[in-house]
Scaffold this active site. Structure first.
Site, PDB file in Angstrom:
ATOM      1  N   HIS A   1     -45.488 -54.103  41.263  1.00 18.58           N
ATOM      2  CA  HIS A   1     -44.896 -52.899  40.649  1.00 18.58           C
ATOM      3  C   HIS A   1     -44.994 -53.027  39.131  1.00 18.58           C
ATOM      4  CE1 HIS A   1     -41.418 -49.769  40.516  1.00 18.58           C
ATOM      5  NE2 HIS A   1     -41.857 -49.946  39.278  1.00 18.58           N
TER       6      HIS A   1
ATOM      7  N   HIS B   1     -46.538 -50.758  35.313  1.00 19.33           N
ATOM      8  CA  HIS B   1     -46.853 -49.444  34.705  1.00 19.33           C
ATOM      9  C   HIS B   1     -47.921 -49.668  33.634  1.00 19.33           C
ATOM     10  CE1 HIS B   1     -43.401 -47.166  36.473  1.00 19.33           C
ATOM     11  NE2 HIS B   1     -42.905 -48.388  36.552  1.00 19.33           N
TER      12      HIS B   1
ATOM     13  N   GLU C   1     -32.205 -45.865  40.227  1.00 27.26           N
ATOM     14  CA  GLU C   1     -32.287 -46.784  39.088  1.00 27.26           C
ATOM     15  C   GLU C   1     -31.140 -46.464  38.139  1.00 27.26           C
ATOM     16  OE1 GLU C   1     -36.063 -46.794  37.098  1.00 27.26           O
ATOM     17  OE2 GLU C   1     -35.503 -48.450  35.764  1.00 27.26           O
TER      18      GLU C   1
ATOM     19  N   ASP D   1     -42.721 -54.772  36.459  1.00 29.93           N
ATOM     20  CA  ASP D   1     -42.349 -53.437  35.994  1.00 29.93           C
ATOM     21  C   ASP D   1     -42.938 -53.206  34.600  1.00 29.93           C
ATOM     22  OD1 ASP D   1     -41.307 -50.935  36.429  1.00 29.93           O
ATOM     23  OD2 ASP D   1     -39.214 -51.475  36.092  1.00 29.93           O
TER      24      ASP D   1
HETATM   25 ZN   LIG Z   1     -41.201 -48.946  37.611  1.00 33.31          ZN
END
Ligand SMILES: [Zn+2]
Length: 430
Positions: A74, A76, A226, A323
């Site tokens: 995961h 970005h 989140e 992340d």
């Molecule tokens: Zn994320």
């Protein structure tokens, strides 16, 4: 013989491997869940695994650990490294959303995304990662840029880092006509359908996302809950929706922070439904620590992460991942999965015993994301290894292990993480 001159056929003698990272028959492990082995690397593959001390000759690692290359499930890569040119990010989730939106609108050409995306991959490569799943901000029609870059990078990096991609936008976006176009772009790119949802679940939007995925045979990867608000209930809604619809494709959910703020009985009931629905959980501990519980002048009172021990006890696969890296959602990070593991161990107390959790950055995300042939050490697998001098888990986690040796297809990778100066021109920060 030095590691740097690995010949095409060589035994690595006396290496230690965490038991969850060994595929095949169960083995008896020593302290910290480590197994002592000799590994034969031949023609770029793991040709044999033998009890320690039985190989005839080779390079003696003196009990230093060997891990399979990491799996970062995961990230970005479209947002990465924009920190230097954004203004106004304040370490909060709302501030990060606004800062990224402004940067995206102003700067995200294909060339801009590609330069930063590639930089992120080179970081991961140097640290020993062999597969990644990235989310792509997917606001139609602008999303075309991100998906075009993903397809190019996936092809350019094939054989070095296996890449998957997931759409990311609020679930409500899929309710408009744009939802069809976006889902088609995802399907055309071989991606997964993803969205974000927090707060009270928007059931019509959720059903729409499932419907679009079902029509195209797409798996799901969702940013849920989140937030530290215990009223945020998207996770339970996703599990219930998957069960009601009989959804058969894999579902991975990220964050689900709010669960940890709910009363125990409510949270455990949700976890049971996730187990029944076959949901896999991925945690982003560094980003959660950074964003959750932040208020000016106030010391944070919780760690921001979800109930990883309880998920695991219920039979839900639990992974950890990077992340965001150096963007408004997380100001730090370097796509170093050993850092992620080290931080996860400390934040979530994944120690004493250590053994249970070593798979959470390799074998578990490989299985959860469907990266076949990654994340375990087994005969016949590519000789993709990360070698450490550390002999025990506390030796491993006490230091950054910047002197690790990454081996890909039996050869030592000489790459170092790229210099941040390389991006000065891209970011206008020189
Ligand atoms: Zn994320």
């Amino acid at each position: 013989m030095q590691l740097s001159e690995l010949p095409p056929d060589i035994w690595l003698r006396s290496v230690r491997v965490p038991a969850p990272l060994l595929a095949g028959a169960p083995v008896s492990a020593g302290p910290d869940g480590l197994v002592d082995l000799d590994l034969r690397l031949t023609g770029g593959r793991i040709a044999a695994i033998a009890p320690a001390g039985t190989a005839p000759a080779g390079i003696d690692r003196d009990r230093g650990m060997a891990w399979p290359c990491f799996i970062d499930g995961h990230v970005h890569l479209d947002k990465t490294q924009i920190w230097a040119r954004q203004h106004g990010a304040d370490g909060t989730h709302d501030g990060a959303i606004a800062a990224v939106r402004a940067d995206r609108d102003a700067h995200w050409t294909e060339a801009d995304i590609e330069a930063r995306f590639d930089f992120g991959l080179r970081c991961a490569w140097a640290h020993g990662t062999s597969a990644m799943r990235t989310h792509i901000d997917s606001y139609w029609p602008h999303a075309r840029n991100g998906w075009a870059v993903f397809r190019r990078m996936r092809d350019a990096w094939a054989g070095r880092i296996a890449l998957q991609a997931v759409s990311l936008c609020p679930a409500e976006r899929f309710a408009s006509d744009d939802g069809e176009a976006l889902a088609d772009e995802v399907a055309r790119s071989g991606g997964l359908l993803g969205m974000s949802m927090m707060g009270p679940a928007n059931q019509p939007a959720l059903d729409r996302v499932f419907e679009l995925a079902e029509a195209r045979g797409l798996s799901l990867d969702l940013h849920l809950d989140e937030t530290g608000d215990p009223a945020s209930g998207a996770l339970l809604a996703v599990a219930e929706t998957a069960l009601r619809r009989g959804f058969r494709r894999p579902i991975q959910v990220g964050h689900v922070c709010a669960l940890a703020m709910q009363d125990e009985a409510t949270a455990l009931a949700t976890i049971r439904r996730c187990a029944e629905a076959g949901v896999r959980v991925i945690n982003l501990p560094m980003c959660n620590m950074y964003l959750q519980g932040r208020a000016p002048g106030r010391t944070p009172r919780w760690r921001g992460i979800t109930m990883v021990h309880e998920f695991r006890a219920a039979g839900v696969p639990v992974s950890f991942a990077s992340d965001n890296c150096r963007d408004p959602f997380y100001a730090y990070g370097d796509y170093d999965m050993l850092e992620v593991y080290r931080e996860a161990v400390r934040i979530a107390q994944l120690d004493h015993p250590f053994a249970d959790w070593a798979g959470s950055v390799a074998s578990v995300p490989a299985a959860s994301c469907g990266f076949a042939d990654h994340g375990t050490i087994r005969v016949g697998a590519a000789a993709d290894l990360v070698l450490f001098g550390a002999r025990t888990m506390t030796e491993l986690l006490a230091r950054p292990q910047s002197d690790r040796t990454v081996v890909r297809a039996g050869r030592v990778v000489a790459a170092r993480p790229p210099d941040f100066r390389e991006l000065d021109a891209v970011l206008g920060a020189a």
